[in-house]
Design an enzyme around this catalytic site. Sequence first.
Site, PDB file in Angstrom:
ATOM      1  N   ASP A   8       0.852  -1.192   0.000  1.00  0.00           N
ATOM      2  CA  ASP A   8       0.000   0.000   0.000  1.00  0.00           C
ATOM      3  C   ASP A   8       0.889   1.243   0.000  1.00  0.00           C
ATOM      4  O   ASP A   8       2.112   1.167  -0.217  1.00  0.00           O
ATOM      5  CB  ASP A   8      -1.006  -0.037   1.165  1.00  0.00           C
ATOM      6  N   CYS A  65       2.741  -3.626   4.055  1.00  0.00           N
ATOM      7  CA  CYS A  65       1.953  -2.427   4.363  1.00  0.00           C
ATOM      8  C   CYS A  65       2.599  -1.812   5.602  1.00  0.00           C
ATOM      9  O   CYS A  65       3.777  -2.077   5.869  1.00  0.00           O
ATOM     10  CB  CYS A  65       0.464  -2.737   4.530  1.00  0.00           C
ATOM     11  N   THR A  67       2.094  -2.305   8.831  1.00  0.00           N
ATOM     12  CA  THR A  67       2.419  -3.344   9.824  1.00  0.00           C
ATOM     13  C   THR A  67       2.611  -4.716   9.199  1.00  0.00           C
ATOM     14  O   THR A  67       3.117  -5.621   9.863  1.00  0.00           O
ATOM     15  CB  THR A  67       1.268  -3.475  10.832  1.00  0.00           C
ATOM     16  N   HIS A  98       7.253 -25.161   8.577  1.00  0.00           N
ATOM     17  CA  HIS A  98       6.089 -25.760   9.243  1.00  0.00           C
ATOM     18  C   HIS A  98       4.756 -25.412   8.579  1.00  0.00           C
ATOM     19  O   HIS A  98       3.868 -26.254   8.507  1.00  0.00           O
ATOM     20  CB  HIS A  98       6.021 -25.308  10.712  1.00  0.00           C
ATOM     21  N   HIS A 133       3.331 -31.685   9.398  1.00  0.00           N
ATOM     22  CA  HIS A 133       2.990 -30.292   9.087  1.00  0.00           C
ATOM     23  C   HIS A 133       1.986 -30.225   7.943  1.00  0.00           C
ATOM     24  O   HIS A 133       1.125 -29.345   7.912  1.00  0.00           O
ATOM     25  CB  HIS A 133       4.254 -29.507   8.741  1.00  0.00           C
TER      26      HIS A 133
HETATM   27  C1  RB5 Z   1      -2.198   2.453   6.523  1.00  0.00           C
HETATM   28  O1  RB5 Z   1      -2.218   3.639   7.223  1.00  0.00           O
HETATM   29  C2  RB5 Z   1      -2.082   1.272   7.479  1.00  0.00           C
HETATM   30  O2  RB5 Z   1      -3.268   1.095   8.151  1.00  0.00           O
HETATM   31  C3  RB5 Z   1      -1.716   0.029   6.713  1.00  0.00           C
HETATM   32  O3  RB5 Z   1      -0.523   0.237   6.007  1.00  0.00           O
HETATM   33  C4  RB5 Z   1      -1.499  -1.232   7.527  1.00  0.00           C
HETATM   34  O4  RB5 Z   1      -0.606  -1.003   8.570  1.00  0.00           O
HETATM   35  C5  RB5 Z   1      -2.704  -1.949   7.955  1.00  0.00           C
HETATM   36  O5  RB5 Z   1      -2.665  -3.031   8.528  1.00  0.00           O
END
Ligand code: RB5
Length: 145
Positions: A8, A65, A67, A98, A133
């Site tokens: 993203d 993204c 996180t 696994h 597994h």
């Molecule tokens: C975008 O701001 C953020 O929400 C996205 O990149 C991600 O971390 C979502 O899980």
Amino acid sequence: MKIAIGNDHSAVEYKKEITAFLEEKGHEVINFGTDTNVSCNYAEYGQKVGEAVASGQADCGVLICGTGIGISLAANKVKGIRAAVCSEPVSARLTKEHNNANIIAFGARIVGIEMAKAIVTAWLDSEFQGGRHQDRINYIHSIEK
Ligand code: RB5
């Protein structure tokens, strides 16, 4: 290998660095991510990479993204996908050995670029161990029915 990559707006530069890194290793990278910093919905890119891997267009996928969580949640809604978010290489190795994860995900706001490269390398260089597994993975996919 053919590797689908998706991201993203939070991970455009990250995606470019990881793409170059994978290409240096001899992989073909197919870009499904956004290339602008305009705010977007990570789910769209998780879905695209998930579908590319599930259909066989790509052998495996990389998702990034902020996180790594949201984009992997979306990919995991595609039948046949096992996307794993990792923040270090030990989990990345184990999720291949696994879980036979066919997509690795990480967060551009969580791990530095060198750690991201170490995560991708550990995952690509590991092999699924099969056996018990596989039975567990079969159970996971039976939930999809
Ligand atoms: C975008 O701001 C953020 O929400 C996205 O990149 C991600 O971390 C979502 O899980």
